[in-house]
Design an enzyme around this catalytic site. Structure first.
Site, PDB file in Angstrom:
ATOM      1  N   GLU A 142       0.531 -17.078   4.147  1.00 29.29           N
ATOM      2  CA  GLU A 142       0.694 -15.824   4.891  1.00 29.29           C
ATOM      3  C   GLU A 142      -0.268 -14.768   4.374  1.00 29.29           C
ATOM      4  OE1 GLU A 142       1.502 -14.159   7.237  1.00 29.29           O
ATOM      5  OE2 GLU A 142       3.615 -14.162   7.772  1.00 29.29           O
ATOM      6  N   ASP A 143      -0.541 -13.771   5.182  1.00 26.82           N
ATOM      7  CA  ASP A 143      -1.370 -12.649   4.741  1.00 26.82           C
ATOM      8  C   ASP A 143      -0.580 -11.673   3.889  1.00 26.82           C
ATOM      9  OD1 ASP A 143       0.194 -11.981   6.926  1.00 26.82           O
ATOM     10  OD2 ASP A 143      -1.366 -10.935   8.025  1.00 26.82           O
ATOM     11  N   ASP A 148       6.131  -8.265   4.055  1.00 30.23           N
ATOM     12  CA  ASP A 148       6.532  -6.861   4.129  1.00 30.23           C
ATOM     13  C   ASP A 148       8.070  -6.826   4.099  1.00 30.23           C
ATOM     14  OD1 ASP A 148       6.786  -4.179   4.732  1.00 30.23           O
ATOM     15  OD2 ASP A 148       5.863  -4.270   6.693  1.00 30.23           O
ATOM     16  N   LYS A 157       4.155  -6.571  -0.201  1.00 24.53           N
ATOM     17  CA  LYS A 157       4.540  -5.160  -0.015  1.00 24.53           C
ATOM     18  C   LYS A 157       6.065  -5.099  -0.126  1.00 24.53           C
ATOM     19  CE  LYS A 157       2.604  -2.903   3.692  1.00 24.53           C
ATOM     20  NZ  LYS A 157       2.590  -2.477   5.121  1.00 24.53           N
ATOM     21  N   PHE A 161      -0.349   1.032   5.399  1.00 24.51           N
ATOM     22  CA  PHE A 161      -0.600   0.032   6.440  1.00 24.51           C
ATOM     23  C   PHE A 161      -2.023  -0.471   6.244  1.00 24.51           C
ATOM     24  CE2 PHE A 161      -1.887  -1.603  10.551  1.00 24.51           C
ATOM     25  CZ  PHE A 161      -0.833  -2.467  10.788  1.00 24.51           C
ATOM     26  N   ASP A 191      -4.696  -6.744  11.058  1.00 25.21           N
ATOM     27  CA  ASP A 191      -5.250  -5.971  12.169  1.00 25.21           C
ATOM     28  C   ASP A 191      -4.587  -4.625  12.333  1.00 25.21           C
ATOM     29  OD1 ASP A 191      -2.757  -7.225  13.097  1.00 25.21           O
ATOM     30  OD2 ASP A 191      -3.309  -6.349  15.036  1.00 25.21           O
ATOM     31  N   ARG A 239      -9.715  -7.412  12.069  1.00 26.57           N
ATOM     32  CA  ARG A 239      -9.390  -8.611  11.274  1.00 26.57           C
ATOM     33  C   ARG A 239     -10.640  -9.157  10.602  1.00 26.57           C
ATOM     34  NH1 ARG A 239      -4.229 -10.319  12.895  1.00 26.57           N
ATOM     35  NH2 ARG A 239      -3.713  -9.914  15.045  1.00 26.57           N
TER      36      ARG A 239
HETATM   37  P1  IMP Z   1       7.359  -8.969   7.708  1.00 23.71           P
HETATM   38  O1  IMP Z   1       8.049  -9.888   8.671  1.00 23.71           O
HETATM   39  O2  IMP Z   1       7.873  -7.546   7.843  1.00 23.71           O
HETATM   40  O3  IMP Z   1       7.420  -9.428   6.276  1.00 23.71           O
HETATM   41  O4  IMP Z   1       5.863  -8.834   8.124  1.00 23.71           O
HETATM   42  C1  IMP Z   1       5.055  -9.876   8.130  1.00 23.71           C
HETATM   43  C2  IMP Z   1       3.906  -9.736   9.097  1.00 23.71           C
HETATM   44  O5  IMP Z   1       3.667  -8.387   9.540  1.00 23.71           O
HETATM   45  C3  IMP Z   1       2.678 -10.114   8.349  1.00 23.71           C
HETATM   46  O6  IMP Z   1       2.473 -11.506   8.451  1.00 23.71           O
HETATM   47  C4  IMP Z   1       1.604  -9.304   9.013  1.00 23.71           C
HETATM   48  O7  IMP Z   1       1.033 -10.046  10.052  1.00 23.71           O
HETATM   49  C5  IMP Z   1       2.300  -8.071   9.518  1.00 23.71           C
HETATM   50  N1  IMP Z   1       2.066  -6.924   8.591  1.00 23.71           N
HETATM   51  C6  IMP Z   1       2.891  -6.452   7.632  1.00 23.71           C
HETATM   52  N2  IMP Z   1       2.353  -5.401   6.963  1.00 23.71           N
HETATM   53  C7  IMP Z   1       1.127  -5.218   7.520  1.00 23.71           C
HETATM   54  C8  IMP Z   1       0.043  -4.298   7.246  1.00 23.71           C
HETATM   55  O8  IMP Z   1       0.085  -3.425   6.349  1.00 23.71           O
HETATM   56  N3  IMP Z   1      -1.056  -4.425   8.036  1.00 23.71           N
HETATM   57  C9  IMP Z   1      -1.168  -5.363   9.028  1.00 23.71           C
HETATM   58  N4  IMP Z   1      -0.194  -6.249   9.304  1.00 23.71           N
HETATM   59  C10 IMP Z   1       0.946  -6.175   8.560  1.00 23.71           C
HETATM   60 MG    MG Z   2       1.094 -12.544   9.279  1.00 23.52          MG
END
Ligand code: IMP
Ligand code: MG
Length: 181
Positions: free
Chosen positions: A100-101, A104, A133, A154, A161, A167
């Site tokens: 994963e990138d 969050d 994060k 962010f 993106d 990206r």
């Molecule tokens: P989560 O489900 O809240 O943990 O978020 C996961 C997905 O949200 C990641 O795989 C990202 O694609 C996107 N995401 C979360 N934070 C950021 C950010 O700061 N910038 C861009 N995409 C984000």
């Molecule tokens: Mg992602």
């Protein structure tokens, strides 16, 4: 696009990212010694990280791609994970490495780990994320392999993106909150 390239401040340079990826890959090469791995890249965000990471791995490796989405065009998660494309081969008995990138809230990670746990009896399932994060975490997910801790910005670039753009940047940066909707 209302955020210009010149509005984006660098948080992690290309060199910092590439060096850290080599360290993570070294950890993985040690961890998986003698084992095969099936890497699952979570599109679209993880594409850059996954591609650079797997080039540094030395075990027999298969690569799969799935596409999940939770953000739409906003900068905060919708709270609902949308499995745009989650077709996977038989993962029974495999060492699965999710790439994963960023983690969050952790909702995407939890969705995916639950999905794999419900559908397959893997040999192992590990989760790698370039960025962690923690501030908005809503689950008890902790990546097994992780690149950098980040705060509540962010982030944009290197797969991440802003409204579908940027990206392609080689670095990871951020723009002032006032510029983001
Ligand atoms: P989560 O489900 O809240 O943990 O978020 C996961 C997905 O949200 C990641 O795989 C990202 O694609 C996107 N995401 C979360 N934070 C950021 C950010 O700061 N910038 C861009 N995409 C984000
Ligand atoms: Mg992602």
């Amino acid at each position: 696009m209302d955020v210009k390239l010149s509005d984006i401040k660098v948080l992690f340079t290309e060199e910092q990212i590439q060096n850290r990826i080599k360290e993570i890959a070294h950890e993985m090469n040690e961890f998986y010694t003698g084992e095969e791995v099936c890497a699952i890249c979570v599109l679209k965000g993880a594409v850059m990280f996954a591609v650079d990471l797997v080039k540094e791995l030395d075990m027999p490796l298969q690569m799969e791609f799935i596409r999940l989405s939770s953000y739409g065009s906003s900068t905060t998660t919708s709270g609902k994970v949308n499995a745009v494309d989650i077709k996977l081969p038989d993962l029974n008995g495999k060492n699965v490495l999710i790439i994963e990138d960023i983690v969050d809230t952790g909702l995407t990670a939890k969705f995916l780990l639950d999905f794999i746990g419900c559908n397959f009896k893997t040999k192992s399932t590990k989760f790698a994320s370039l960025l962690d994060k923690k501030i908005f975490r809503q689950t008890d997910i902790e990546p097994d392999f992780m690149g950098f801790h980040v705060d509540d910005k962010f982030l944009i670039g290197y797969g991440l993106d802003y409204d579908g753009y940027y990206r392609n940047l080689k670095f990871i940066g951020y723009a002032d909150k006032s510029l983001l909707e």
